[in-house]
Design an enzyme around this catalytic site. Sequence first.
Site, PDB file in Angstrom:
ATOM      1  N   HIS A 278       0.842  -1.200   0.000  1.00  0.00           N
ATOM      2  CA  HIS A 278       0.000   0.000   0.000  1.00  0.00           C
ATOM      3  C   HIS A 278       0.874   1.246   0.000  1.00  0.00           C
ATOM      4  O   HIS A 278       2.072   1.187   0.247  1.00  0.00           O
ATOM      5  CB  HIS A 278      -0.961  -0.003   1.183  1.00  0.00           C
TER       6      HIS A 278
ATOM      7  N   HIS B 144       1.490   3.807   1.886  1.00  0.00           N
ATOM      8  CA  HIS B 144       1.962   4.574   3.039  1.00  0.00           C
ATOM      9  C   HIS B 144       3.484   4.562   2.997  1.00  0.00           C
ATOM     10  O   HIS B 144       4.110   3.525   2.776  1.00  0.00           O
ATOM     11  CB  HIS B 144       1.456   3.976   4.363  1.00  0.00           C
TER      12      HIS B 144
ATOM     13  N   ASP C  90       5.930   4.468   4.898  1.00  0.00           N
ATOM     14  CA  ASP C  90       6.792   3.521   5.617  1.00  0.00           C
ATOM     15  C   ASP C  90       6.853   2.157   4.940  1.00  0.00           C
ATOM     16  O   ASP C  90       7.609   1.283   5.372  1.00  0.00           O
ATOM     17  CB  ASP C  90       6.355   3.389   7.082  1.00  0.00           C
ATOM     18  N   HIS C  91       6.085   1.976   3.868  1.00  0.00           N
ATOM     19  CA  HIS C  91       6.127   0.702   3.138  1.00  0.00           C
ATOM     20  C   HIS C  91       6.738   0.819   1.741  1.00  0.00           C
ATOM     21  O   HIS C  91       6.995  -0.188   1.101  1.00  0.00           O
ATOM     22  CB  HIS C  91       4.721   0.093   3.057  1.00  0.00           C
TER      23      HIS C  91
ATOM     24  N   HIS D 100      -7.462  -1.945   5.457  1.00  0.00           N
ATOM     25  CA  HIS D 100      -6.647  -0.942   6.148  1.00  0.00           C
ATOM     26  C   HIS D 100      -7.351   0.412   5.997  1.00  0.00           C
ATOM     27  O   HIS D 100      -8.467   0.480   5.487  1.00  0.00           O
ATOM     28  CB  HIS D 100      -5.241  -0.947   5.525  1.00  0.00           C
TER      29      HIS D 100
ATOM     30  N   ASP E 229      -0.459  -3.700   5.608  1.00  0.00           N
ATOM     31  CA  ASP E 229      -1.087  -3.373   6.877  1.00  0.00           C
ATOM     32  C   ASP E 229      -2.547  -3.788   6.770  1.00  0.00           C
ATOM     33  O   ASP E 229      -3.191  -3.515   5.756  1.00  0.00           O
ATOM     34  CB  ASP E 229      -1.008  -1.877   7.148  1.00  0.00           C
TER      35      ASP E 229
ATOM     36  N   HIS F 200       5.916  -5.806  12.521  1.00  0.00           N
ATOM     37  CA  HIS F 200       5.230  -4.526  12.448  1.00  0.00           C
ATOM     38  C   HIS F 200       4.703  -4.130  13.824  1.00  0.00           C
ATOM     39  O   HIS F 200       3.556  -3.744  14.000  1.00  0.00           O
ATOM     40  CB  HIS F 200       4.078  -4.619  11.422  1.00  0.00           C
TER      41      HIS F 200
END
Lengths: 354, 354
Positions: B86, B88, B90-91, B166, B237, B295
């Site tokens: 996805h 975001h 941080d990914h 998510h 997530d 995570h």
Amino acid sequence: MSEHDASELREESPSEAPRLPHGQGAFVIPLGTSSAIPTLTRGLAATLLARRDGQVFLFDGGEGTQLRFLQSGLSYGKLRRIFVTHLHLDHYGGLFGLVARICMGNTPQEIDLYGPQGIEGFFYQHIGNSLRNAPIVMRFHELDSDFAGVILDEEEFTVSTAPLSHVIPSRGYRYEEKPRPGVFDGAKADALGIPFGPERGKLLRGEAIQLPDGRAVEPQDVVGPERPGAIFAYCTDTRRCKGAVHLARGAHLLQHEATYDGSLGALAKKRGHSTIDHAAQVAAQAGAHTLLAFHFSTRYDERAIREMVKKARAIHPRIVIARDLKPVPILPRPEVGDTVAASAEAGPDLESGV
Amino acid sequence: MSEHDASELREESPSEAPRLPHGQGAFVIPLGTSSAIPTLTRGLAATLLARRDGQVFLFDGGEGTQLRFLQSGLSYGKLRRIFVTHLHLDHYGGLFGLVARICMGNTPQEIDLYGPQGIEGFFYQHIGNSLRNAPIVMRFHELDSDFAGVILDEEEFTVSTAPLSHVIPSRGYRYEEKPRPGVFDGAKADALGIPFGPERGKLLRGEAIQLPDGRAVEPQDVVGPERPGAIFAYCTDTRRCKGAVHLARGAHLLQHEATYDGSLGALAKKRGHSTIDHAAQVAAQAGAHTLLAFHFSTRYDERAIREMVKKARAIHPRIVIARDLKPVPILPRPEVGDTVAASAEAGPDLESGV
């Protein structure tokens, strides 16, 4: 990216945080000292400047900045200004994560960012929700690629900028503290019989006074010489260029890229970078006191870096090899300015910026 | 970002590279096991999967991926496919630096990336010049947010995907190796008097043969049972959801997010995440053999993580705590499938994906 409250954050104490020279004036901590490719010991370009008052400024922010910042022992909460040199990923790729992380802290904080056109859009694209929902005020100041001049004029310091010469628009920055009044010598004042009260304040502000017995006292009788402020210049990515010399004039510390060893001048010029010799020439020509060399190509191991720096000391004697997380004080030296006039206009031909 | 030739690159040998279980089939190496905020020991989400043939796949790539990859002991040059869950930061924030670094290596390499709509644009925005000028073929496969199905069907394996649940569209992935023929038992064949040559080949391919003396030999007389392929599912997530159970069905290893401890179910649901209990429920319901939990919110220190995992073992007994750079083999276990039918449709109510 949505699981944190301010109350939940628990910062780990870095086990090997560097000893910081707090209380000795401004200092910098390079967070990343490699060129475009990080190694196990040298990360991507980012340098923290810690001011005397505790405020922290950040110059560039390559990938990994938030982690190195955590390791530095300085606090995210003190970050007040960010200065970005150019839009190559290795110089800005870590800024979004850093700011997103500060937003998750959820503590009100103001951050001003100065940098190239387009960077604000990147921030909103990648962490727009963080910026919109956190009590962080983030102001973007996008600069035209040919802009040169003062971008901050505060009570205690100025920051100015000038274009450098790279393969895309790039700019350097100069942080210059204003001089502070000299130290009041209480013992001397006592000996001269100067009463406590407004007379001493006047002397401290530079005004002469007359004592009740008619004696005149000049400020310099009891107040030491004005204390010079620290001057730091940050120049990367760039060829040896006029803009860098301009920004570094009389600087106490010049952090300048030195991607290649002295033998690769033609390659450096072609790729928009500097050799260590170029950096030393800029330092010498600008009359800068100490050159903090960084942004080394991964082709050099630590021994090779020491050797190329050793040779370059024939051009400029005071060169410090930047290391990730190793603090470097910016020591104001009154004598630095003296050498500037003589050397500033001499030296090799220079590239113009942009 | 322009100073490197292929010839110049010198990769440092990580001083503490993990011991890799090469030759024992597929394994994963989590590169980052924290949630949105990295700590000194847990980086942002990224997991390498090393196949039996040496090819490497990457699931997500938060900031710091290129450095952890370097530390892992696996080679950038083997990276063949990237799967992104996805958008975001941080990914995905470390993918641009990783690919730019591979481009600087200048060795021809093909990389296929599967992920959300919009990610190709990000790549061209940040490292367009690297992609255009290097001999790297990078193909982007952007998936609609509600797409579920097989995205890769190769000779030796398939990869399929399904939406998760998510706060923004997110998806999980399932890597499934096709079974391999059983092992040929040369000693048995010798004892049976089977000559070297095409007869043995036929048996290995599953065909019966007749020996010159009239005896019939069935493949199972000399060939062991078919060897099951490894099955790995990667789900983050996400809330506890049907998509995750679907992807994890009968998996030998399920890597599933476990942002919170079991007491914070309502918070997890609100923020689009899972507790460790949710992850264990998904593993149990899917009949997955081993849950690799990761995570973790930074509110938990290592002791707290151990405790919450210990409690969750009441739900699913085999839970491994993911650690950065610690390899985890994906052990194909013939017995895993047996438990699936019974448990797959039971269990708590689940969120639907997207």
